[in-house]
Design an enzyme around this catalytic site. Structure first.
Site, short mmCIF file in Angstrom:
data_model
loop_
_atom_site.label_atom_id
_atom_site.label_comp_id
_atom_site.label_asym_id
_atom_site.label_seq_id
_atom_site.Cartn_x
_atom_site.Cartn_y
_atom_site.Cartn_z
N SER A 147 -21.26 39.96 63.09
CA SER A 147 -20.74 38.36 62.93
C SER A 147 -21.02 38.36 61.24
CB SER A 147 -21.70 37.53 63.69
OG SER A 147 -21.48 36.28 63.47
N TYR A 160 -30.42 35.73 66.65
CA TYR A 160 -29.13 36.16 66.50
C TYR A 160 -28.57 36.73 65.21
CZ TYR A 160 -23.82 35.97 66.95
OH TYR A 160 -22.80 36.20 66.99
#
Length: 260
Positions: A147, A160
């Site tokens: 990401s 995350y």
């Protein structure tokens, strides 16, 4: 160094993890439309069966392959079963992952470790399951879904973002050693994509991408020679510029923009 070729559906199946929802589901469906035999993995057998039914008229096929990527033995057993029934795996898209928003007051080491178990260690387990065959054959293709959140630290993504930064670093290292074995390595860094995971967000998501558009970007990128498949372009451009900022300027800017 040998040329690293991009595999085709004639050379084997494509394996997509995290295929029951979101990006993984859309990518699996797109690959099936393009003629691939797609081994679709997730923990939910029912959702995988539904995906297979919905793609029944495609040029290729969806083969449900339920497994939990946090279980190394179970993942290896699932791949052994798939190889016996459908033949070799030519492409692996390691997409299984989760996102749990966090804050200083709600920070939990247990929650953070759980994200690492799925996002990072799950990818390691999957790679271990396919790598021996690829080394022996002298070919293979792995794309690891990370990401843009892995570029630099962001509020509400302490756990995350750390998992995604780890995956980017791992993919870079893997690329350096895999090419000599004929194995193609790519990293996929999406921005905000409309999925059940981003539905958890209660803040504005700039340059939000629809999941079908994300799948198109990914599948098109797999056919290219570039290492990083990152989108949407304007958002990636901004974040890449932020990577080069010195810490005082970066922290000040992010605090102003996010209210951290």
């Amino acid at each position: 160094m040998p040329t690293v070729a991009t595999p085709t559906p004639r050379e084997g199946a494509a394996w997509v993890t995290g295929a029951s929802t979101g990006i993984g589901r859309a990518v699996a469906a797109r690959l099936a439309r393009d003629g691939w035999t797609v081994l679709a993995s997730a923990r939910s057998a029912d959702k995988l069966a539904t995906l297979a039914d919905e793609c029944a008229g495609s040029k290729g096929t969806i083969v449900p392959l339920p497994c939990d990527v946090t279980d190394l033995g179970g993942t290896k057993a699932a791949i052994a079963k798939a190889k016996a029934e459908t033949g070799p795996i030519a492409l692996a898209i390691l997409n299984a992952g989760t996102y749990r928003p966090d804050s200083l007051r709600t920070f939990s080491s247990t929650e953070t470790i759980a994200q690492f178990e799925i996002n990072v260690f799950g990818a390691f387990h999957c790679l271990e399951a396919v790598l021996p065959d690829w080394i022996e054959a002298g070919r293979g293709h792995v794309a690891i879904v990370s990401s843009v959140a892995g570029y630099r630290g962001l509020p509400r993504a302490m756990g995350y973002g750390a998992t995604k930064a780890a995956l980017i670093n791992f993919a870079e290292s893997l690329r350096l050693v895999a090419e000599r074995h004929g194995i193609k390595v790519q990293v996929i860094n999406p921005g905000f994509v409309r999925t059940p995971l981003t539905d958890k967000n209660d803040f504005p998501m700039p340059f939000l991408v629809e999941v079908e558009d994300a799948a198109r970007e990914i599948v098109d990128g797999l056919a290219s020679s570039k290492f990083e498949i990152a989108f949407p372009g304007p958002f990636v451009f901004i974040l890449k510029r932020l990577q080069s900022l010195p810490y005082p300027l970066y922290f000040s800017l992010i605090k102003r923009q996010t209210g951290a």
